[in-house]
Design a protein around this motif. Structure first.
Motif, PDB file in Angstrom:
ATOM      1  N   ALA A 363      18.475-131.735  39.343  1.00 46.84           N
ATOM      2  CA  ALA A 363      18.735-130.287  39.251  1.00 46.84           C
ATOM      3  C   ALA A 363      20.061-129.939  39.919  1.00 46.84           C
ATOM      4  CB  ALA A 363      17.591-129.518  39.912  1.00 46.84           C
ATOM      5  N   TYR A 364      20.378-130.647  40.998  1.00 45.22           N
ATOM      6  CA  TYR A 364      21.646-130.405  41.710  1.00 45.22           C
ATOM      7  C   TYR A 364      22.844-130.722  40.796  1.00 45.22           C
ATOM      8  CZ  TYR A 364      25.593-132.156  44.485  1.00 45.22           C
ATOM      9  OH  TYR A 364      26.856-132.434  44.944  1.00 45.22           O
ATOM     10  N   GLY A 365      22.816-131.890  40.174  1.00 43.78           N
ATOM     11  CA  GLY A 365      23.918-132.282  39.288  1.00 43.78           C
ATOM     12  C   GLY A 365      24.061-131.292  38.131  1.00 43.78           C
ATOM     13  N   LYS A 366      22.928-130.905  37.570  1.00 44.48           N
ATOM     14  CA  LYS A 366      22.947-129.993  36.418  1.00 44.48           C
ATOM     15  C   LYS A 366      23.515-128.624  36.833  1.00 44.48           C
ATOM     16  CE  LYS A 366      19.854-128.528  32.773  1.00 44.48           C
ATOM     17  NZ  LYS A 366      18.748-127.641  32.819  1.00 44.48           N
ATOM     18  N   ALA A 367      23.127-128.176  38.015  1.00 40.88           N
ATOM     19  CA  ALA A 367      23.575-126.846  38.457  1.00 40.88           C
ATOM     20  C   ALA A 367      25.059-126.849  38.833  1.00 40.88           C
ATOM     21  CB  ALA A 367      22.746-126.399  39.665  1.00 40.88           C
ATOM     22  N   ARG A 368      25.535-127.910  39.443  1.00 39.30           N
ATOM     23  CA  ARG A 368      26.866-127.871  40.050  1.00 39.30           C
ATOM     24  C   ARG A 368      27.993-128.387  39.173  1.00 39.30           C
ATOM     25  NH1 ARG A 368      27.952-124.220  42.913  1.00 39.30           N
ATOM     26  NH2 ARG A 368      29.566-125.282  44.106  1.00 39.30           N
ATOM     27  N   LYS A 369      27.709-129.327  38.277  1.00 43.30           N
ATOM     28  CA  LYS A 369      28.798-129.914  37.488  1.00 43.30           C
ATOM     29  C   LYS A 369      29.594-128.840  36.705  1.00 43.30           C
ATOM     30  CE  LYS A 369      31.110-132.675  34.671  1.00 43.30           C
ATOM     31  NZ  LYS A 369      32.497-132.945  35.034  1.00 43.30           N
ATOM     32  N   PRO A 370      28.932-127.910  35.995  1.00 41.98           N
ATOM     33  CA  PRO A 370      29.720-126.892  35.263  1.00 41.98           C
ATOM     34  C   PRO A 370      30.547-126.027  36.216  1.00 41.98           C
ATOM     35  CG  PRO A 370      27.395-126.832  34.599  1.00 41.98           C
ATOM     36  CD  PRO A 370      27.475-127.726  35.790  1.00 41.98           C
ATOM     37  N   ASN A 371      30.053-125.835  37.427  1.00 42.57           N
ATOM     38  CA  ASN A 371      30.819-125.042  38.395  1.00 42.57           C
ATOM     39  C   ASN A 371      32.007-125.822  38.938  1.00 42.57           C
ATOM     40  OD1 ASN A 371      29.456-122.426  38.631  1.00 42.57           O
ATOM     41  ND2 ASN A 371      27.677-123.694  39.086  1.00 42.57           N
ATOM     42  N   GLY A 372      31.842-127.130  39.096  1.00 44.87           N
ATOM     43  CA  GLY A 372      32.966-127.978  39.513  1.00 44.87           C
ATOM     44  C   GLY A 372      34.075-127.927  38.467  1.00 44.87           C
ATOM     45  N   ASP A 373      33.691-127.997  37.212  1.00 45.58           N
ATOM     46  CA  ASP A 373      34.694-127.921  36.137  1.00 45.58           C
ATOM     47  C   ASP A 373      35.379-126.556  36.130  1.00 45.58           C
ATOM     48  OD1 ASP A 373      34.179-130.482  35.314  1.00 45.58           O
ATOM     49  OD2 ASP A 373      32.788-129.909  33.725  1.00 45.58           O
ATOM     50  N   ALA A 374      34.579-125.510  36.333  1.00 45.49           N
ATOM     51  CA  ALA A 374      35.143-124.149  36.265  1.00 45.49           C
ATOM     52  C   ALA A 374      36.143-123.907  37.396  1.00 45.49           C
ATOM     53  CB  ALA A 374      34.025-123.116  36.311  1.00 45.49           C
ATOM     54  N   ILE A 375      35.826-124.357  38.611  1.00 49.26           N
ATOM     55  CA  ILE A 375      36.764-124.091  39.705  1.00 49.26           C
ATOM     56  C   ILE A 375      38.028-124.952  39.544  1.00 49.26           C
ATOM     57  CG2 ILE A 375      35.655-125.643  41.412  1.00 49.26           C
ATOM     58  CD1 ILE A 375      37.475-122.260  42.071  1.00 49.26           C
ATOM     59  N   ASP A 424      29.355-114.511  45.537  1.00 51.09           N
ATOM     60  CA  ASP A 424      28.681-115.789  45.272  1.00 51.09           C
ATOM     61  C   ASP A 424      28.479-116.005  43.770  1.00 51.09           C
ATOM     62  OD1 ASP A 424      28.281-116.581  48.022  1.00 51.09           O
ATOM     63  OD2 ASP A 424      26.810-114.979  48.154  1.00 51.09           O
ATOM     64  N   ILE A 425      29.146-115.201  42.962  1.00 55.88           N
ATOM     65  CA  ILE A 425      29.035-115.376  41.501  1.00 55.88           C
ATOM     66  C   ILE A 425      29.426-116.811  41.175  1.00 55.88           C
ATOM     67  CG2 ILE A 425      30.065-114.692  39.286  1.00 55.88           C
ATOM     68  CD1 ILE A 425      30.460-111.875  40.536  1.00 55.88           C
ATOM     69  N   GLN A 426      28.639-117.444  40.336  1.00 60.68           N
ATOM     70  CA  GLN A 426      28.943-118.848  40.027  1.00 60.68           C
ATOM     71  C   GLN A 426      30.346-118.953  39.420  1.00 60.68           C
ATOM     72  OE1 GLN A 426      26.049-121.512  38.491  1.00 60.68           O
ATOM     73  NE2 GLN A 426      24.438-119.978  38.627  1.00 60.68           N
ATOM     74  N   TYR A 427      31.049-120.029  39.791  1.00 61.34           N
ATOM     75  CA  TYR A 427      32.417-120.193  39.275  1.00 61.34           C
ATOM     76  C   TYR A 427      32.427-120.152  37.746  1.00 61.34           C
ATOM     77  CZ  TYR A 427      33.804-122.077  43.916  1.00 61.34           C
ATOM     78  OH  TYR A 427      34.076-122.266  45.245  1.00 61.34           O
ATOM     79  N   LYS A 428      31.431-120.743  37.134  1.00 61.42           N
ATOM     80  CA  LYS A 428      31.452-120.821  35.663  1.00 61.42           C
ATOM     81  C   LYS A 428      31.336-119.414  35.055  1.00 61.42           C
ATOM     82  CE  LYS A 428      26.587-122.315  35.097  1.00 61.42           C
ATOM     83  NZ  LYS A 428      25.870-121.128  34.769  1.00 61.42           N
ATOM     84  N   ASP A 429      30.576-118.533  35.705  1.00 66.08           N
ATOM     85  CA  ASP A 429      30.450-117.167  35.196  1.00 66.08           C
ATOM     86  C   ASP A 429      31.724-116.374  35.483  1.00 66.08           C
ATOM     87  OD1 ASP A 429      27.908-117.814  34.377  1.00 66.08           O
ATOM     88  OD2 ASP A 429      26.967-117.105  36.226  1.00 66.08           O
ATOM     89  N   ALA A 430      32.312-116.625  36.646  1.00 62.83           N
ATOM     90  CA  ALA A 430      33.564-115.937  36.999  1.00 62.83           C
ATOM     91  C   ALA A 430      34.668-116.331  36.003  1.00 62.83           C
ATOM     92  CB  ALA A 430      33.985-116.305  38.418  1.00 62.83           C
ATOM     93  N   TRP A 431      34.709-117.591  35.653  1.00 64.47           N
ATOM     94  CA  TRP A 431      35.734-118.097  34.727  1.00 64.47           C
ATOM     95  C   TRP A 431      35.603-117.422  33.370  1.00 64.47           C
ATOM     96  CZ3 TRP A 431      40.243-119.515  33.895  1.00 64.47           C
ATOM     97  CH2 TRP A 431      40.664-120.498  33.015  1.00 64.47           C
ATOM     98  N   ARG A 432      34.336-117.331  32.880  1.00 64.74           N
ATOM     99  CA  ARG A 432      34.095-116.700  31.576  1.00 64.74           C
ATOM    100  C   ARG A 432      34.489-115.217  31.642  1.00 64.74           C
ATOM    101  NH1 ARG A 432      28.877-118.155  30.890  1.00 64.74           N
ATOM    102  NH2 ARG A 432      28.253-116.190  31.805  1.00 64.74           N
ATOM    103  N   GLU A 433      34.101-114.559  32.710  1.00 61.50           N
ATOM    104  CA  GLU A 433      34.411-113.135  32.871  1.00 61.50           C
ATOM    105  C   GLU A 433      35.924-112.922  33.019  1.00 61.50           C
ATOM    106  OE1 GLU A 433      32.521-110.880  32.221  1.00 61.50           O
ATOM    107  OE2 GLU A 433      33.022-109.065  33.332  1.00 61.50           O
ATOM    108  N   GLY A 434      36.587-113.848  33.704  1.00 58.34           N
ATOM    109  CA  GLY A 434      38.035-113.743  33.889  1.00 58.34           C
ATOM    110  C   GLY A 434      38.764-113.814  32.548  1.00 58.34           C
ATOM    111  N   LEU A 435      38.284-114.663  31.659  1.00 57.35           N
ATOM    112  CA  LEU A 435      38.927-114.778  30.340  1.00 57.35           C
ATOM    113  C   LEU A 435      38.714-113.490  29.541  1.00 57.35           C
ATOM    114  CD1 LEU A 435      37.984-118.481  29.461  1.00 57.35           C
ATOM    115  CD2 LEU A 435      40.213-117.616  30.183  1.00 57.35           C
TER     116      LEU A 435
END
Ligand SMILES: Cc1cc2nc3c(=O)[nH]c(=O)nc-3n(C[C@H](O)[C@H](O)[C@H](O)COP(=O)(O)OP(=O)(O)OC[C@H]3O[C@@H](n4cnc5c(N)ncnc54)[C@H](O)[C@@H]3O)c2cc1C
Length: 471
Positions: A363-375, A424-435
């Motif tokens: 669950a950790y890998g699944k939750a964090r990998k997309p956020n690692g890519d986004a940041i 604390d918004i997830q990086y992946k959501d921030a990235w999508r919103e930023g675009l």
């Protein structure tokens, strides 16, 4: 309770040890270098870092927020220095929120001391991980003092051993996806001294930036009144073509009437370095009288983005921090992202149980990998923003419009920077919103007369219309 090996006692490994030991696990940290509290392992590298909101969230969750608060300097704004030494202060948020500057060495020392207060944490310095058996969580450590090597078996292994992780190296021998991308820019640090009476020579509550389009310098306050300055510049002198507000670096002699830019390869001799600072950063020469000597003396370092997948293997071994996601430092989020990794892991242990490691790690890998890519992507974007766009009037106008919108519609408009640094918004959501914000702002900035009417109801109405329909 589990026996846990943490490889790497840097910024992330030391916080992870605190989280896991407070849950009752037996934690052994093995660090390649000597103890930074008794040896000068940070000598010659004065890097300071920015702790942001999500970093604080994690430090608080680990119970060490107060210990870290004692060693930080608040930073409320960017201070841009133009070529003539003129200053322009741009606050980071409309509600006076701060990010916090801290010395890397001091933070590491604090967290190791906090970890060592826990009876179930053992710190082993001068122990280099030389091998990992991924199927039975056994690491071989080489003791650099005695010259001996010994295996250490655990239930779980965390690789928090940084961008060039030995644990990840071992995982790469199996089914593993990996990429390593060096950017064209390297960096060099220079120390900005305080005044003789210890007062700072520049406003310590600002991150100072000298944006020069294709290269830049920045200065971040230390607690002693000085600043750590970092010059980011291409390794190889190149020619660049401006491209829709972004820059594309091409080789010398490109036909599209390029503009020459300096690189570390052409700023080498004393005369070249002096001329370079005189031309581009003249005001810094009065603040740092020995800037030329420091430039010539200090090492040049490179910057890489490392992405990999998976982050965990066999339900026993996991990567965390830079070992999982090394990014370029232009959002100042690498460590903060690593701290958030620790907090997410802790939350998953709360949710799934301390005896359910395979499920927790999956669950950790699944939750964090997309956020690692986004940041990683967000940091690349902020690189362009810091060195290039902060000097662009259109960009500054956009910042003003966004601040105005945020003040009037805080529920509907949170600028990307605030999403990354103050939430604390997830990086992946921030990235999508930023675009999405980019698409909306492109339309708004194209409105005739926007420079004069940016605060008008017409502009506000148009933005809200776009917010409600823009995908
Ligand atoms: C110029 C610059 C500025 C930055 N600014 C910021 C900022 O403002 N904010 C921010 O959040 N981040 C910033 N970062 C990023 C930040 O430094 C990293 O994200 C952070 O250090 C990652 O921590 P870590 O513990 O994962 O890795 P590291 O800090 O690299 O620690 C890894 C540790 O593992 C040890 N180790 C390595 N190999 C082995 C081995 N084989 N065996 C045992 N031990 C080993 C190392 O000695 C080290 O102590 C910046 C980075 C740079 C380069």
């Amino acid at each position: 309770m589990s026996n846990i090996t943490i490889v790497g006692g840097g910024l992330v490994g030391s916080l992870l040890a605190i989280f896991l030991a407070k849950r009752g696990h037996n934690v052994s940290v093995f660090e390649r270098r000597g103890d930074p509290r008794t040896t000068d392992v940070y000598a010659g590298r004065s890097i300071n870092l920015v702790v942001s909101h999500r970093g604080w969230t994690s430090l608080r969750a680990a119970g060490v927020e107060e210990a870290v608060k004692e060693i930080v300097v608040p930073v409320y704004a960017r201070m841009m220095h133009d070529r003539d030494g003129k200053l322009n202060r741009v606050p980071y948020s409309i509600d006076n929120r701060a990010i916090h500057s801290v010395s890397r060495g001091e933070l590491n020392r604090r967290l190791l001391t906090e970890a060592e207060k826990l009876p179930n944490v053992k710190l082993h310095f001068n122990h280099r991980c030389a091998d990992v058996h991924l199927d039975n969580a056994t690491c071989t450590f080489h003791n650099d003092i005695t010259g001996e090597s010994a295996p250490v078996k655990a239930d779980i292994v965390f690789g928090s051993d940084g961008a060039f992780s030995a644990v990840r190296q071992k995982m790469m021998q199996g089914r593993f996806t990996y990429s390593q991308e060096y950017i064209e820019h390297d960096y060099k640090e220079v120390a900005f001294p305080a005044n003789p009476d210890g007062t700072p020579k520049m406003d310590p509550q600002c991150l100072h930036i000298w944006p020069r389009r294709y290269f830049m310098m920045m200065g971040l306050a230390n607690q002693d009144g000085g600043f750590t300055g970092t010059l980011f510049m291409p390794n190889t002198s190149a020619t660049v073509i401006p491209e829709a507000g972004r820059s594309k670096i091409v080789g010398p002699g490109h036909p599209e009437s390029p503009q020459s830019i300096p690189g570390f390869d052409t700023v080498k001799t004393e005369a070249q370095v002096k001329a370079f600072f005189q031309e581009h950063f003249a005001d810094s020469m009065t603040i740092v009288p020995d800037i030329v000597e420091q430039y010539l003396r200090n090492p040049q370092s490179s910057l890489a983005i490392i992405r990999c997948n998976p982050w965990t293997i066999n339900g026993k071994v996991a990567l965390i921090g830079d070992a999982a996601h090394a990014i370029i430092p232009f959002y100042g989020e690498g460590m903060n992202a690593g701290y958030e990794d620790c907090k997410v892991l802790n939350d998953l242990l709360n949710e799934l149980g301390d005896d359910n490691w395979p499920a927790v790690l999956a669950a950790y890998g699944k939750a964090r990998k997309p956020n690692g890519d986004a940041i990683a992507d967000l940091s690349l974007r902020n690189f362009v923003e810091m060195r290039d766009l902060v000097a662009d009037p259109k960009f500054l106008l956009r910042k003003k419009i966004e601040g105005h919108l945020q003040a009037k519609h805080p529920d509907q408009w949170l600028p990307l920077y605030s999403q990354v640094k103050f939430s604390d918004i997830q990086y992946k959501d921030a990235w999508r919103e930023g675009l999405r914000h980019d698409r909306i702002m492109e339309e708004v900035l194209a409105m005739p007369g926007i420079e004069e009417k940016w605060e008008s109801e017409e502009v506000e109405r148009r933005v809200m219309e776009l917010v409600s329909i823009a995908p």
